[in-house]
Design an enzyme around this catalytic site. Structure first.
Site, PDB file in Angstrom:
ATOM      1  CG  ASP A  67      -0.494   0.090   2.400  1.00 57.69           C
ATOM      2  OD1 ASP A  67       0.960  -0.154   2.582  1.00 57.69           O
ATOM      3  OD2 ASP A  67      -1.164   0.233   3.499  1.00 57.69           O
ATOM      4  CG  ASP A 106       0.347  -4.073   2.205  1.00 62.49           C
ATOM      5  OD1 ASP A 106       0.529  -4.779   2.931  1.00 62.49           O
ATOM      6  OD2 ASP A 106       1.118  -3.294   1.991  1.00 62.49           O
ATOM      7  CE  LYS A 136       3.322  -5.928   3.871  1.00 63.09           C
ATOM      8  NZ  LYS A 136       2.788  -4.815   4.550  1.00 63.09           N
ATOM      9  CD  GLU A 138       0.609  -1.389   8.171  1.00 59.63           C
ATOM     10  OE1 GLU A 138       0.419  -0.586   8.945  1.00 59.63           O
ATOM     11  OE2 GLU A 138       1.111  -1.004   6.843  1.00 59.63           O
ATOM     12  CD  GLU A 205       8.291  -0.533   7.420  1.00 59.63           C
ATOM     13  OE1 GLU A 205       7.073  -1.161   6.982  1.00 59.63           O
ATOM     14  OE2 GLU A 205       8.428   0.468   6.882  1.00 59.63           O
TER      15      GLU A 205
HETATM   16  O1  KIV Z   1       3.453  -1.170   1.643  1.00 59.14           O
HETATM   17  C1  KIV Z   1       4.748  -1.489   1.510  1.00 59.14           C
HETATM   18  O2  KIV Z   1       5.330  -1.423   0.553  1.00 59.14           O
HETATM   19  C2  KIV Z   1       5.211  -2.418   2.869  1.00 59.14           C
HETATM   20  C3  KIV Z   1       6.638  -2.720   2.673  1.00 59.14           C
HETATM   21  C4  KIV Z   1       7.400  -1.603   2.795  1.00 59.14           C
HETATM   22  C5  KIV Z   1       6.977  -3.705   3.728  1.00 59.14           C
HETATM   23  O3  KIV Z   1       4.438  -2.692   3.456  1.00 59.14           O
END
Ligand code: KIV
Length: 290
Positions: A67, A106, A136, A138, A205
């Site tokens: 994202d 994401d 993915k 968070e 991260e």
């Molecule tokens: O959104 C993204 O690009 C990420 C990476 C930095 C891990 O979550």
């Protein structure tokens, strides 16, 4: 060996020559770490477009439709305004442009935090629209129930702990995490909760190195570091950052190229030639057939 692509206009699929290797799978990525031991580090880069995916695919194990595209592609101030539709469209392009890497997409802010059911609806939308293999999200302990819920229903989940950019309004900025004992303990317990819930890999991260190492030793799933440690089980960077597209990048970014300069110089040459009427030349101009 260089790869060329031919566009099949009926399917919008760009077919590479020579033929690519078989696409990796989520279980294959998960198995790269067994009994706490990982072999060759996992290579992940972000990708947002089909052409970018084509160029990165053969060199990566995973392509992340992050994202971060909110800032990198759309010029937004953070990842907060990114929508499910934006993610689905870019993920579909990346799947079309890749043949080898596992494509992970994401879940954008607001599309999964409310409940496991909300997360399931959003994740199925993303995977159906794009053909990506996994999502993915968070967050740590607070998301563990959701990770297990999705996993049991056939949706592989990559976790993301430490500096979680969608929480920027709570964290107050993008500084490295884990400097106090409380914060460090929380990052480790967050990663543990995701691991127990079945996350197949965990992005770590922007944390101080001892915490990244502690997380990597604690969890059974592979960790993928960004601003973390070379001892993580893999690494990820935002592709545009490492290509040198931006002047200012976080400290943990290594610029492997200077693509911004190439683009500027190329645009300058084009503009000069247009103004001098030396472009288009004879080779780029159609004439009547004699
Ligand atoms: O959104 C993204 O690009 C990420 C990476 C930095 C891990 O979550």
């Amino acid at each position: 060996m260089s790869t060329t692509f031919q566009l099949d206009t009926s399917t919008s699929r760009a077919n590479p020559t020579p033929a690519p290797m078989k696409r990796l799978t989520v279980p294959k990525i998960r198995q790269r770490k067994t009994d706490g031991e990982s072999g060759e580090p996992l290579v992940m880069l972000t990708a947002y477009t089909a052409r970018q995916a084509q160029l990165l695919d053969a060199h990566c194990d995973l392509l992340l439709v992050g994202d971060s595209l909110g800032q990198v592609i759309y010029g937004l101030p953070s990842t907060i305004p990114v929508t499910l539709e934006m993610m689905a469209n870019h993920a579909a392009a990346v799947v079309r442009g890749s043949f080898h890497s596992v494509v992970v997409v994401d879940m954008p802010f607001g599309s999964y935090e409310q409940s496991p059911q909300q997360a399931f609806e959003s994740a199925t939308f993303l995977l159906k629209q794009s053909g990506a293999a996994a999502v993915k999200l968070e967050g740590g302990e607070a998301m563990a129930e959701t990770v297990a819920f999705l996993n049991r229903r056939g949706i592989p989940v990559m976790g993301h702990v430490g500096l979680t950019p969608q929480a920027v309004n709570v964290l107050g900025g993008y500084a490295a995490r884990g400097r106090s004992d409380t914060e460090a303990d929380k990052i480790v317990s967050d990663a543990k909760a995701l691991d127990e819930a079945g996350a197949f890999a965990i992005v770590v991260e922007g944390v101080i190195e001892p915490i990244a190492i502690a997380v990597t030793r604690t969890v059974s799933a592979p960790t993928i570091g960004i601003g973390a440690s070379a001892q993580c089980d893999g690494q990820v960077l935002v592709t545009d950052d490492m290509l040198g597209m931006f002047e200012r990048v976080p400290r943990f970014v290594k610029k492997y190229g200077n693509i911004a300069e190439t683009i500027e110089q190329t645009a300058r040459t084009y503009a000069e030639e247009v103004r001098a009427r030396s472009f288009p030349g004879e080779e780029q101009t159609y004439q009547p057939k004699s």
